[in-house]
Design a protein around this motif. Structure first.
Motif, PDB file in Angstrom:
ATOM      1  N   ARG B  64       0.823  -1.215   0.000  1.00 23.07           N
ATOM      2  CA  ARG B  64       0.000   0.000   0.000  1.00 23.07           C
ATOM      3  C   ARG B  64       0.857   1.266   0.000  1.00 23.07           C
ATOM      4  NH1 ARG B  64      -5.515   0.509   3.276  1.00 23.07           N
ATOM      5  NH2 ARG B  64      -6.092  -0.746   1.459  1.00 23.07           N
ATOM      6  N   MET B  65       0.601   2.117  -0.988  1.00 27.12           N
ATOM      7  CA  MET B  65       1.237   3.432  -1.056  1.00 27.12           C
ATOM      8  C   MET B  65       0.226   4.464  -0.584  1.00 27.12           C
ATOM      9  SD  MET B  65       4.060   5.044  -2.214  1.00 27.12           S
ATOM     10  CE  MET B  65       4.793   4.375  -3.701  1.00 27.12           C
ATOM     11  N   THR B  66       0.629   5.286   0.388  1.00 28.03           N
ATOM     12  CA  THR B  66      -0.279   6.330   0.881  1.00 28.03           C
ATOM     13  C   THR B  66       0.445   7.666   0.896  1.00 28.03           C
ATOM     14  OG1 THR B  66       0.390   5.909   3.156  1.00 28.03           O
ATOM     15  CG2 THR B  66      -1.584   4.768   2.391  1.00 28.03           C
ATOM     16  N   GLY B  67      -0.328   8.733   1.040  1.00 29.40           N
ATOM     17  CA  GLY B  67       0.288  10.048   1.127  1.00 29.40           C
ATOM     18  C   GLY B  67      -0.743  11.147   1.139  1.00 29.40           C
ATOM     19  N   THR B  68      -0.239  12.380   1.141  1.00 25.00           N
ATOM     20  CA  THR B  68      -1.123  13.543   1.149  1.00 25.00           C
ATOM     21  C   THR B  68      -0.612  14.570   0.146  1.00 25.00           C
ATOM     22  OG1 THR B  68       0.182  14.548   2.913  1.00 25.00           O
ATOM     23  CG2 THR B  68      -1.778  13.310   3.590  1.00 25.00           C
ATOM     24  N   VAL B  69      -1.517  15.430  -0.290  1.00 26.32           N
ATOM     25  CA  VAL B  69      -1.142  16.532  -1.174  1.00 26.32           C
ATOM     26  C   VAL B  69      -1.671  17.821  -0.544  1.00 26.32           C
ATOM     27  CG1 VAL B  69      -1.278  17.474  -3.505  1.00 26.32           C
ATOM     28  CG2 VAL B  69      -1.325  14.991  -3.164  1.00 26.32           C
ATOM     29  N   ARG B  70      -0.761  18.749  -0.266  1.00 24.60           N
ATOM     30  CA  ARG B  70      -1.153  20.016   0.360  1.00 24.60           C
ATOM     31  C   ARG B  70      -0.564  21.191  -0.397  1.00 24.60           C
ATOM     32  NH1 ARG B  70       0.633  19.891   6.295  1.00 24.60           N
ATOM     33  NH2 ARG B  70       2.327  18.598   5.489  1.00 24.60           N
ATOM     34  N   ARG B  71      -1.118  22.366  -0.087  1.00 25.67           N
ATOM     35  CA  ARG B  71      -0.673  23.589  -0.751  1.00 25.67           C
ATOM     36  C   ARG B  71       0.474  24.215   0.044  1.00 25.67           C
ATOM     37  NH1 ARG B  71      -5.575  27.464  -1.610  1.00 25.67           N
ATOM     38  NH2 ARG B  71      -5.313  27.836   0.620  1.00 25.67           N
ATOM     39  N   ALA B  72       1.481  24.671  -0.645  1.00 23.23           N
ATOM     40  CA  ALA B  72       2.602  25.338   0.034  1.00 23.23           C
ATOM     41  C   ALA B  72       2.091  26.601   0.712  1.00 23.23           C
ATOM     42  CB  ALA B  72       3.685  25.681  -0.979  1.00 23.23           C
ATOM     43  N   GLY B  73       2.778  26.983   1.790  1.00 21.93           N
ATOM     44  CA  GLY B  73       2.382  28.192   2.512  1.00 21.93           C
ATOM     45  C   GLY B  73       1.466  27.848   3.659  1.00 21.93           C
ATOM     46  N   ASP B  74       0.134  27.700   3.387  1.00 18.27           N
ATOM     47  CA  ASP B  74      -0.800  27.451   4.486  1.00 18.27           C
ATOM     48  C   ASP B  74      -1.074  25.966   4.742  1.00 18.27           C
ATOM     49  OD1 ASP B  74      -2.320  26.774   2.334  1.00 18.27           O
ATOM     50  OD2 ASP B  74      -3.900  28.262   2.652  1.00 18.27           O
ATOM     51  N   GLY B  75      -0.605  25.084   3.846  1.00 17.42           N
ATOM     52  CA  GLY B  75      -0.759  23.654   4.073  1.00 17.42           C
ATOM     53  C   GLY B  75      -2.167  23.131   3.850  1.00 17.42           C
ATOM     54  N   ALA B  76      -3.010  23.906   3.176  1.00 19.86           N
ATOM     55  CA  ALA B  76      -4.385  23.456   2.935  1.00 19.86           C
ATOM     56  C   ALA B  76      -4.395  22.218   2.045  1.00 19.86           C
ATOM     57  CB  ALA B  76      -5.174  24.585   2.262  1.00 19.86           C
TER      58      ALA B  76
END
Lengths: 201, 166
Positions: B64-76
């Motif tokens: 299983r490959m997992t992860g997250t994608v967030r926006r730089a700066g505020d981390g949204a």
């Protein structure tokens, strides 16, 4: 040197080389790899074995005449060049982007740099041997350059090999690597200081 | 004497070189809500297949490959980001089309992909992940990751993207 000690010495050498080669050859990883990768991988393991044999041929091992040892040292050197070519060529076929990254020193894997360093030292050694007559270096100078290159080849290959998570068994890999390093240092030390002689001769 | 001089030169040179190497990290200005974007990793894009299809899982799974994608700066969290995943596994080489698959992040910015067991290749057991601006709807810059497993026996691997706005 008695016959039994001669057999013991060459038997030990055969074990140091054969066990890691067998362990690598029987690795389950080969099942998931293309033939080019398997060939490249085994060529690399064999080349590491050659790096143990090659310097030992220059430490006057028992039971063989010096002239024959010289011939074998040259042949074994040629075999090493062929194995390096198969190793690099096979990896280039198996995954061109990864192999090219390694050759251009921009690979993410730290051991690639050591492998490439060793490869160039092998190439330079081969050139040095091929142009030995033409270059007209003093024999001592030629030998000094050759020995420095040889040490770079062995040290670079050992660092390359121990950092790789691959087909070789950890214990047999370390044993072969340390033996190759010791043999290289012994051969160069003997060339630098001929006064060092074997016990009992 | 010359030896000592040259040794001093070397030490001074090494010190200067390492100061040059580390200076940017020390003097980088601290950003207000400073979540820095993830840089593309070396070799991350190797054997990438632009536009690989979205799949439920790659091959028969087991890893299983997992992860997250967030926006730089505020981390949204970024929802609906298209992440392509590929690796050398027990079922195929990195370059095989069937070793590749893409998935979309959920509302929390998380993604997961079941895939065959990753096996070491080129000396390290590793995976590849891509956020490719061209196929992901845009808005953020392309990033390629190449996480390495701490052990070849691991059956999961994580990778996190922090994307810079394009």
């Amino acid at each position: 040197m008695t016959l039994s000690r001669t057999i013991l010495a060459w038997g030990a050498l055969a074990l140091f080389v054969a066990v890691p080669v067998l362990v690598a050859a029987l690795s389950p990883l080969h099942a998931y790899r293309p033939p080019s990768y398997v060939a490249a991988s085994l060529a690399g393991v064999l080349a590491l074995g050659v790096l143990l044999i090659q310097p030992l041929l220059k430490t006057r091992p028992p039971g063989v005449a010096p002239a024959r040892l010289r011939r074998w040292h040259r042949r074994t050197g040629f075999v090493l060049v062929v194995l390096v070519a198969v190793h690099v060529g096979g990896l280039l076929i198996a995954s061109p982007p990864d192999a090219i990254d390694a050759l251009l020193l921009r690979s993410p894997t730290p051991f690639s740099v050591w492998g490439v360093t060793s490869m160039w030292a092998v190439v330079l050694s081969a050139v040095l041997v091929a142009l030995r007559r033409k270059m007209r270096l003093r024999p001592a100078t030629w030998a000094a350059i050759h020995n420095v290159l040889a040490l770079v080849v062995v040290l670079g290959t050992v660092i390359h090999a121990v950092q790789i998570e691959g087909t070789m068994g950890t214990v047999s890999k370390w044993a072969l690597c340390l033996a190759a390093l010791a043999a290289a240092i012994a051969a160069v030390a003997r060339a630098r200081f001929p006064g060092i002689s074997r016990r009992g001769t | 004497m010359t030896l000592i001089a040259s040794r001093r030169m070397m030490i001074a040179g090494a010190a200067a070189a390492s100061a040059g190497l580390f200076a940017p990290a020390i003097f980088r200005p601290a950003r207000a809500q400073g979540l820095a974007p993830t840089p593309t990793m070396r070799g991350g894009a190797n054997n990438y297949r632009p536009g690989a299809p979205i799949v439920d899982r790659i091959g028969s799974g087991g890893f299983r490959m997992t992860g997250t994608v967030r926006r730089a700066g505020d981390g949204a969290p970024i929802e609906g980001a298209r992440i392509q995943i590929w690796a050398h596994t027990t079922e195929g080489y990195e370059s095989d089309p069937e070793s590749h698959g893409a998935t979309l992040t959920d509302a929390t910015g998380a993604f997961l992909m079941d895939m065959p067991q990753i096996v070491p290749t080129f000396g390290q057991p590793h995976g590849h992940l891509a956020y490719d601006a061209e196929f992901a709807g845009g808005g953020f810059k392309t990033v390629f990751l190449r996480p390495v497993m701490s052990s070849a026996r691991d059956t999961r691997l994580e990778a996190h993207f922090v994307l810079a706005e394009a």
